[in-house]
Design a protein around this motif. Structure first.
Motif, short mmCIF file in Angstrom:
data_model
loop_
_atom_site.label_atom_id
_atom_site.label_comp_id
_atom_site.label_asym_id
_atom_site.label_seq_id
_atom_site.Cartn_x
_atom_site.Cartn_y
_atom_site.Cartn_z
N LEU A 99 1.14 -1.18 -0.10
CA LEU A 99 -0.08 -0.41 0.54
C LEU A 99 1.29 1.28 -0.23
N LYS A 100 2.20 1.62 0.51
CA LYS A 100 3.06 2.02 0.24
C LYS A 100 3.43 2.96 -1.04
N ALA A 101 3.29 2.34 -1.90
CA ALA A 101 3.81 2.28 -3.30
C ALA A 101 2.07 3.10 -4.15
N PHE A 102 1.27 3.92 -3.22
CA PHE A 102 0.36 4.47 -3.38
C PHE A 102 0.84 5.83 -2.93
N TYR A 103 1.73 6.49 -1.92
CA TYR A 103 2.23 7.29 -1.66
C TYR A 103 2.93 7.37 -2.16
N ASN A 104 4.00 7.30 -3.05
CA ASN A 104 5.63 7.16 -3.55
C ASN A 104 5.17 8.58 -4.51
N GLU B 222 9.33 12.83 -9.13
CA GLU B 222 9.89 14.30 -9.44
C GLU B 222 8.94 15.68 -9.31
N ILE B 223 7.77 15.33 -9.55
CA ILE B 223 6.97 16.24 -9.38
C ILE B 223 6.41 15.85 -8.15
N ASP B 224 6.73 15.40 -7.05
CA ASP B 224 6.03 15.56 -6.23
C ASP B 224 4.43 15.00 -6.20
N VAL B 225 3.97 13.94 -7.28
CA VAL B 225 2.42 13.80 -7.47
C VAL B 225 2.91 12.09 -6.78
N THR B 226 2.19 11.60 -5.98
CA THR B 226 1.65 10.35 -6.28
C THR B 226 0.87 9.76 -7.04
N PRO B 227 0.31 8.12 -6.94
CA PRO B 227 -0.48 7.59 -7.29
C PRO B 227 -1.55 7.99 -7.49
N LEU B 228 -1.96 7.78 -5.78
CA LEU B 228 -3.66 8.24 -5.56
C LEU B 228 -3.72 9.71 -6.04
N GLN B 229 -3.14 10.65 -6.09
CA GLN B 229 -3.05 12.22 -6.58
C GLN B 229 -3.79 12.09 -7.69
N TYR B 230 -3.27 11.41 -8.75
CA TYR B 230 -3.81 10.65 -9.96
C TYR B 230 -5.33 9.59 -10.24
N LEU B 231 -4.97 9.06 -9.56
CA LEU B 231 -5.96 8.28 -9.49
C LEU B 231 -7.07 9.16 -9.35
N ALA B 232 -6.82 10.24 -8.07
CA ALA B 232 -8.35 10.64 -7.59
C ALA B 232 -9.01 11.58 -9.28
N ALA B 233 -7.61 12.02 -9.87
CA ALA B 233 -8.16 12.92 -10.70
C ALA B 233 -8.31 13.15 -12.35
N ASN B 234 -7.87 11.67 -12.47
CA ASN B 234 -8.18 10.72 -13.37
C ASN B 234 -9.69 10.79 -14.08
N PRO B 235 -10.83 11.58 -14.54
CA PRO B 235 -11.70 10.95 -15.38
C PRO B 235 -12.22 9.67 -15.85
N TYR B 236 -11.02 9.46 -16.25
CA TYR B 236 -11.81 8.08 -16.99
C TYR B 236 -11.36 6.52 -16.10
N ALA B 237 -10.96 7.39 -14.96
CA ALA B 237 -11.11 6.30 -13.53
C ALA B 237 -12.14 6.11 -13.11
N ASP B 238 -12.60 4.65 -12.85
CA ASP B 238 -13.85 4.22 -11.64
C ASP B 238 -13.66 3.12 -11.72
#
Length: 266
Positions: free
Chosen positions: A223-228, A231-247
């Motif tokens: 689960l720690k990978a979600f918070y990794n 280089e621009i300080d963005v985590t996978p969780l941030q990508y997933l939350a913002a992704n309009p194609y992700a359900d």
């Protein structure tokens, strides 16, 4: 924020109405502004300034130049998958725009199409898009996430004066432009590299995120990978939350991971 029931939306028909508490234009492609004179053809300035959401209906293939330029209170744009082109300055100076769901069949984004969309923090480009013209997202000062396929051609200064270029190591001039745009464009496409360390970043920022792939990476990395942070300080969780194609539900992924781990222990 993700409209998926297109049959229900289309049934409402074109026009302006309140929808989910927001004043929404359901746009069927009718010409709303003269691209040569700037004259408003259907809706006046006061009406345009009252819109909070634009839903581009099924059947629209092109969003012409200038169409929604200067609609300062639009917060969200949702496009049907029939849209193929967004022409020059189509959404420029939409200063409140925070969320965009692009067509999955989009092919082209024109010059300064989203210039000065100062509230926009993320944009996810579908694999169908072959070209993004110069300064398409210029002066989107809060834009930090730009997910772009490798084959998409990026022209000059696509991200001039954005949080993304500010987070990079590239020097810019007083206009916010960078000297070697080819180098910058390659950097944009490779922020999450090709190593396993950022596999979850790539999966969560994909235009077609797949639950099984994401779960497999979490199971391998924990689960720690979600918070990794990349280089621009963005985590996978941030990508997933913002992704309009992700359900995909973050909580469901975490629950599944925990259950899997419990099963392995047992």
């Amino acid at each position: 924020m993700k409209l998926t029931r297109w049959a229900e939306i289309v049934a409402l028909g074109p026009g302006v109405r309140m929808h989910n508490g927001k004043k929404t234009l359901f746009w069927n492609g009718e010409k709303v502004r003269d691209e040569h004179t700037g004259e408003f053809l259907i809706y006046n300035r006061e009406e345009r300034d009252s819109w909070e959401v634009i839903v581009v209906l099924v059947g629209v293939e092109v969003i012409p130049q200038d169409t929604f330029c200067g609609c300062e209170n639009i917060e969200m744009v949702i496009m049907a998958d029939t849209v193929k082109r967004i022409e020059n300055i189509a959404f420029s100076f939409c200063k409140s725009l925070e969320f965009i769901r692009l067509s999955r069949n989009l092919e082209f984004i024109g010059v300064q199409a989203f210039l000065f969309c100062e509230s926009l923090t993320s944009i996810f480009i579908p694999s169908s898009c072959t070209e993004i013209d110069e300064e398409a997202f210029g002066w989107c000062t809060k834009l930090i996430i730009l997910s772009v396929p490798q084959h998409t051609q990026l022209d000059e200064n696509v991200i001039a004066r954005t949080a993304l270029v500010e987070a990079s190591h590239f020097e810019t001039n007083h206009y916010g432009n960078y000297e070697d745009f080819n180098e910058v464009n390659q950097w944009i496409k490779n922020i999450n590299g090709d190593t396993d360390e950022f596999a979850l970043h790539r999966a969560c920022s994909s235009y077609n995120p797949i639950t099984e792939i994401i779960h497999g990476i979490i199971k391998r990395q924990g689960l720690k990978a979600f918070y990794n942070k990349n280089e621009i300080d963005v985590t996978p969780l941030q990508y997933l939350a913002a992704n309009p194609y992700a359900d995909i539900s973050q909580s469901a992924l975490m629950k599944r991971y925990v259950l899997d781990m419990m099963g392995e222990v047992v």
